[in-house]
Design an enzyme around this catalytic site. Structure first.
Site, PDB file in Angstrom:
ATOM      1  N   SER A 291      20.593  -6.307  72.447  1.00 22.13           N
ATOM      2  CA  SER A 291      21.225  -7.217  71.505  1.00 22.13           C
ATOM      3  C   SER A 291      21.418  -8.620  72.091  1.00 22.13           C
ATOM      4  CB  SER A 291      22.553  -6.606  71.035  1.00 22.13           C
ATOM      5  OG  SER A 291      23.103  -7.328  69.962  1.00 22.13           O
TER       6      SER A 291
ATOM      7  N   ASP B  79      11.337 -17.679  77.007  1.00 24.05           N
ATOM      8  CA  ASP B  79      10.428 -18.400  76.106  1.00 24.05           C
ATOM      9  C   ASP B  79      10.484 -19.908  76.301  1.00 24.05           C
ATOM     10  OD1 ASP B  79       9.670 -15.997  75.118  1.00 24.05           O
ATOM     11  OD2 ASP B  79      10.588 -16.230  73.144  1.00 24.05           O
TER      12      ASP B  79
ATOM     13  N   LYS C 105      17.208  -3.996  70.497  1.00 24.10           N
ATOM     14  CA  LYS C 105      18.184  -3.981  69.411  1.00 24.10           C
ATOM     15  C   LYS C 105      18.295  -5.408  68.879  1.00 24.10           C
ATOM     16  CE  LYS C 105      22.353  -3.636  67.256  1.00 24.10           C
ATOM     17  NZ  LYS C 105      23.106  -4.760  66.644  1.00 24.10           N
TER      18      LYS C 105
END
Length: 442
Positions: free
Chosen positions: A314, A325, A339
């Site tokens: 999460s 990224d 998740k």
């Protein structure tokens, strides 16, 4: 009992399932389909109430309705849930960061479907008793957990501070059940920790993984309202002691608040997307980094390595994906849990109030890639966060168990030294991260 006398039983499910005003007269045409669904529920409740092999009392009737709702919601996904008044009260208490229990994050093992401990909270009764991340919960006070839903398990575990609860678990990599008697307590979560407790003051931490090379270390165990502020203080402390690089350890972090994950990511980013949130129609919101949200120089430019494992979930996945990224950090360890769904709380009213925790949105990485792992997804598909190429650390179940025990032992505040010296443990993921950062700072 007439089916029409059951109206008091189904006020909540009617509001939830139909979203229309309750009436047993002829329905208006726009709501014919909803009325048919609700009428089926009323008919079932009436038949059970009139003809079940034994009569149900009021509490059993209410439990039946709750089970019918949650049984349907669980078919949708593991995270949606109807919260009765007690559960809603407990949920609000946990959101505030204080609640009475043993201190564990619960989840479902996606490989087996068994109830498992995502992570014990550091310094809580469960943690110090020996409960480990990845433990399968077999019994609670001699009551088997098989067939129990998550809210029922939570009710069994939580209770008044000072009262005992017995938990029988199977550690990851083991087949032998072990039973722990744990005393419940008020749980206040400390979310930002260092590497090891200091020998001269066990309540304080050593914040360096490699002091000679200026490589700091911070472990975030959960994302709460105060995590970003606590993290900033820890980084500023490290910076004042000569930090040149940083390890952020998110292993076994089950997640937490979306806002907290965004704020933590923003401390290390001056621009770029942090995470996108989309509803079922593809609409939503994109959280971006703010130039004035980052840490002061030079901490804003220090090389970073983020540690994750299969229990990082999460909000932990949001942070690791955002830094990866945006090329702000390398990710080291194992592939994360996957998740990537958002649950919103819908207050349903009543006195005392109830609520619906409903999955309404999904998280998406800055790259646009999916985070959430659906039950039918394969290892080859896109989900979760993977380590950077060359930074995966493969671990066996036995090694994971050894790591969990090592981590628990070094976190416990002991009054006396252990009777037997602890077996030396080599943290392979941390060692790989430190090796990389040493090359970067030089």
């Amino acid at each position: 009992m007439s089916r029409f006398n059951l109206a008091w039983l189904i006020a909540v499910p009617l509001a939830m399932l139909a979203g229309v005003s309750l009436s047993f007269t002829a329905p208006t045409r726009p709501h014919d389909k909803e009325y048919k669904l609700v009428r089926t529920l009323v008919d079932v409740l009436a038949e059970v109430d009139q003809h079940f092999v034994r009569p149900l009392n009021d509490e059993q009737r209410e439990k039946l309705v709750e089970d019918m709702i949650n049984g349907g919601l669980e078919r949708l996904d593991p995270y949606s849930q109807y919260l009765n008044p007690d559960e809603y009260h407990q949920f609000e208490a946990q959101t505030e960061g204080n609640f009475a229990g043993v201190g564990i994050h619960l989840g479902v093992d996606p490989r087996t479907g068994y109830l498992m401990v995502i992570s014990p909270m550091v310094g809580t009764p469960a943690h110090e008793a020996g409960i480990l991340a990845g433990d399968i919960i077999v019994k609670i006070d001699d009551k088997p957990t098989e067939g129990l839903r998550m809210p029922e398990v939570v009710r069994l575990i939580q209770g008044e501070p000072g009262t005992p609860v017995r938990m029988t678990v199977i550690h990851e990599g083991s087949r032998q059940p072990e039973t722990y008697t744990i005393t419940r307590a008020m749980i206040s979560v400390q979310t930002v920790l260092g590497l090891n407790r200091r020998a001269d003051d066990p309540k304080e931490f050593d914040w360096f993984a490699d002091r000679s090379n200026g490589i700091g270390y911070i472990r975030i165990i959960q994302f709460t309202e105060h995590t970003a502020a606590d993290l900033k203080k820890a980084v500023e402390r490290l910076q004042g002691e000569g930090m040149r690089a940083l390890v952020i350890d998110l292993r076994d972090n089950p997640g937490g608040l979306l806002k907290s994950a965004v704020d933590v990511s923003d401390l290390f980013l001056t621009s770029g997307t942090i995470v996108s949130i989309k509803d079922r129609n593809g609409n939503g919101d994109t959280k971006t980094a703010k130039a004035d949200g980052t840490l002061l120089e030079p901490a804003a430019e220090h090389p970073i390595a983020v540690l994750i494992n299969r229990n990082s979930a999460s909000a932990a996945e949001i942070v690791s994906a955002a830094l990866q990224d945006n090329h702000r950090a390398v990710v080291v360890g194992e592939r994360s849990y996957g998740k990537g769904s958002v649950q919103k709380i819908v207050k349903l009213g009543g006195n005392p109030p109830t609520a619906l925790k409903l999955t309404t949105d999904t998280y998406w990485r800055p790259s646009g890639a999916n985070i959430h792992r659906h039950p039918d997804m394969k290892e080859s598909e896109e989900w979760g966060v993977k380590p950077n190429p060359g930074f995966e650390v493969v671990m066996t179940d036995v090694e994971r168990l050894e790591y969990q025990r090592y981590k628990r032992n070094k976190d416990i505040v002991r009054k006396d030294k252990p009777k037997e010296p602890e077996k030396p443990y080599v943290d392979k993921a941390l060692a790989k991260a430190v090796e990389y950062l040493k090359g970067e700072v030089k």
